[in-house]
Write a protein that holds these residues in place. Structure first.
Motif: not given
Length: 167
Positions: A15-36
């Protein structure tokens, strides 16, 4: 909490990699991390990620179901994803797929997981390795090129004999 504290910390780093209020941009990474961690993305985990990212659950669902790298149903210890896009088909991927179906003794596409829950066979679109066709991806991490019948037998034997960590 459906996921470990370690997973939420990794998602926070994304999430920190994206501008404030753009946390949606981290969704693919979040899914990959959760799936791992969980091996697949249950509806509850998808909803948890949506809540964590403060986005609508449908936005997470759309991404989880669009990309073949995400598993929205339980999978076995090893996922074997085979490319069936045209360049791979022209190089023999359908022959390799038919052989895998026979070798794994599954009724694909109705049954994609072996009875011993050791292998799940997944069909995929292009993996970006057309020059190495036919290609197989193991657990979304290891790409295997030029997958002849002989190389498939070697791969399956290796995976069956591997006792270590599958991550």
């Amino acid at each position: 909490m459906l996921l470990s504290e370690k997973v939420y910390k990794k998602i926070d780093e994304e999430i920190k990699k994206y501008p404030v209020n753009k946390q949606k941009s981290a969704v693919i990474a979040a899914l990959a991390i959760a799936q791992e961690e969980k091996k697949w993305l249950s509806p509850e985990i998808q909803k948890d990620i949506a809540n964590y990212l403060n986005i609508p659950p449908i936005a997470v669902y759309e991404i989880a179901t669009f990309y073949s790298m995400f598993h929205t149903n339980p999978v076995a210890k090893y996922t074997i994803t085979i490319c069936t896009n045209l360049p791979c088909i022209l190089s023999g991927s359908l022959k390799s797929m038919k052989y895998l179906i026979q070798k794994l003794n599954i009724n694909f596409p109705k049954q994609i997981t072996t009875n011993d829950y050791f292998f799940t066979l997944i069909e995929s679109e292009c993996m970006g390795a057309c020059g190495d066709a036919p290609v197989i991806l193991v657990n979304n991490k290891r790409m295997c090129s030029y997958m002849s019948i002989k190389k498939i037998d070697i791969l399956l034997k290796e995976l069956k004999n591997y006792k270590g960590n599958t991550k």
